[in-house]
Design an enzyme around this catalytic site. Structure first.
Site, PDB file in Angstrom:
ATOM      1  CG  ASP A   9      -0.258  -0.008   2.445  1.00  0.00           C
ATOM      2  OD1 ASP A   9       0.909  -0.382   2.646  1.00  0.00           O
ATOM      3  OD2 ASP A   9      -1.089   0.366   3.532  1.00  0.00           O
ATOM      4  CG  ASP A  14       3.991   0.314   1.898  1.00  0.00           C
ATOM      5  OD1 ASP A  14       3.815   1.233   2.742  1.00  0.00           O
ATOM      6  OD2 ASP A  14       3.337  -0.976   1.893  1.00  0.00           O
ATOM      7  CB  VAL A 123       4.256  -4.589   3.487  1.00  0.00           C
ATOM      8  CG1 VAL A 123       5.496  -5.767   3.552  1.00  0.00           C
ATOM      9  CG2 VAL A 123       4.188  -4.224   1.869  1.00  0.00           C
ATOM     10  CG  HIS A 239       6.509  -0.119  10.489  1.00  0.00           C
ATOM     11  ND1 HIS A 239       6.454  -0.516  11.871  1.00  0.00           N
ATOM     12  CD2 HIS A 239       6.157   1.236  10.609  1.00  0.00           C
ATOM     13  CE1 HIS A 239       5.875   0.473  12.648  1.00  0.00           C
ATOM     14  NE2 HIS A 239       5.924   1.364  11.786  1.00  0.00           N
ATOM     15  CG  ASP A 240       5.785  -1.917   5.117  1.00  0.00           C
ATOM     16  OD1 ASP A 240       5.130  -0.989   4.487  1.00  0.00           O
ATOM     17  OD2 ASP A 240       5.099  -2.593   6.170  1.00  0.00           O
TER      18      ASP A 240
HETATM   19  O1  RIB Z   1       1.732  -0.114  10.953  1.00  0.00           O
HETATM   20  C1  RIB Z   1       2.697   0.061  10.060  1.00  0.00           C
HETATM   21  C2  RIB Z   1       2.087  -0.323   8.503  1.00  0.00           C
HETATM   22  O2  RIB Z   1       1.020   0.382   8.399  1.00  0.00           O
HETATM   23  C3  RIB Z   1       3.166  -0.281   7.531  1.00  0.00           C
HETATM   24  O3  RIB Z   1       2.920  -1.119   6.523  1.00  0.00           O
HETATM   25  C4  RIB Z   1       2.711   1.135   7.076  1.00  0.00           C
HETATM   26  O4  RIB Z   1       2.969   1.300   5.669  1.00  0.00           O
HETATM   27  C5  RIB Z   1       1.278   1.207   7.213  1.00  0.00           C
HETATM   28  O5  RIB Z   1       0.614   0.454   6.123  1.00  0.00           O
HETATM   29 CA    CA Z   2       2.738  -0.645   4.232  1.00  0.00          CA
END
Ligand code: RIB
Ligand code: CA
Length: 307
Positions: A9, A14, A123, A239-240
């Site tokens: 997304d 990402d 992701v 995160h991703d």
């Molecule tokens: O909580 C973090 C996630 O939410 C990540 O994938 C960020 O890109 C959002 O999509």
């Molecule tokens: Ca994401």
């Protein structure tokens, strides 16, 4: 070589995951992208994914995925990722077009025609993956592995005190995914919030030789850093990208094998990921710790391999 489908997304983290995969192409092959609604509406996440992959000369096809969750109302994260979902970089008018046809149909056909070979990496909200699992009973047994960013097990959520965004955006999809029986490795906030961007990394990128990705990364972080500092009082978490780093070098993380269930009926706890007791026989493992130095070394290895 590891063949993956990346469901994104595209938003800022990402984009780092996509670039990481592109730079680690000595081991990772992206067979295709599916852009789903999440950080922003699907129109924008699709545009962002097409722009980024064209700029990085990544030829994998980009398909459109779901426009929203299975059941609940759609939630977005424009408050974090900006109006177009990837504020900061400015791209030239692109030539790359989305691959016509439904990304979910393509993913099912691709996985069934390569049994045991494809890893599905998600992701964003896990809607597309859930639809694949529900649409063809052969899909689950044909997958090699599912790798996910999402959830918050022994850690508060980032949307509500209970729920992390990707799961909160489609809890019913998450319930289907965790109940699929497919080997799952997932990266909840428990581990991703231990991997924050640092000023040292930013300065190191600034000192790299000029490249298209260097400019994209710095422009995107130029928006994302103040956005996160304002929203959460800390630097952005990677995160991703954890999903891709794991696929390239699993030793970067430590894991716990735990069955996971998802709260889909609760009012205040809707979208909470609940971890069962440690069980070595569980088909699901969650990352619980990360070697940040090894991650950033891998990041710079990838960046040095990008245009
Ligand atoms: O909580 C973090 C996630 O939410 C990540 O994938 C960020 O890109 C959002 O999509
Ligand atoms: Ca994401």
């Amino acid at each position: 070589m590891k063949h993956i489908i990346m469901d994104v997304d595209t938003g800022h983290d990402d984009a780092v995951a996509i670039a990481l995969a592109g730079g680690l192409n000595d081991e990772i092959v992206i067979d295709g992208f599916i852009a789903t609604a999440g950080n922003q509406i699907r129109e924008y996440t699709l545009e962002n994914t097409l722009n980024l992959t064209e700029a990085l000369e990544m030829e994998a096809p980009v398909f459109a995925g779901s426009i929203g969750p299975l059941l609940r109302d759609r939630v977005l994260a424009g408050n974090i990722h900006g109006a177009n979902g990837f504020e900061g970089p400015v791209f030239e008018k692109r030539k790359k077009k989305e691959c016509m046809g439904n990304g979910i149909r393509w993913a099912i056909d691709h996985v069934l025609s390569h049994p045991g070979e494809i890893t599905f990496v998600s992701v964003g909200p896990w809607t597309d993956l859930a639809v694949c699992l529900k649409s063809d009973e052969r899909f689950a047994s044909s997958l090699k592995e599912i790798v996910l960013m999402g959830g918050a097990v022994d850690h508060p959520g980032n949307v509500t005190p209970s729920a992390e965004f990707n799961v909160f955006a489609d809890p019913e999809a998450a319930e289907i995914v965790f109940g699929s029986g497919v080997p799952i490795t997932f990266f909840p906030l428990d581990v991703t919030l231990k991997l924050l961007l640092t000023q040292e990394v930013l300065d190191k990128v600034k000192n790299l030789p000029e490249s298209r990705y260097k400019n994209i990364f710095l422009a995107s972080m130029g928006f994302y850093v103040p956005s996160l500092l304002k929203a959460h009082g800390e630097m952005p978490a990677m995160h991703d990208p954890c999903t891709i780093a794991y696929l390239y070098d699993p030793s970067i993380f430590k894991y716990s094998y735990r069955p996971i269930s998802v709260e889909t009926k609760g009012d205040k706890t809707y979208g909470k990921t609940i971890g069962g007791k440690e069980d070595k026989n569980s088909t699901t493992k969650m990352a619980v710790d990360v070697d940040t130095d090894k991650f950033w070394a891998l990041f710079f290895k990838a960046v040095n391999n990008l245009v």
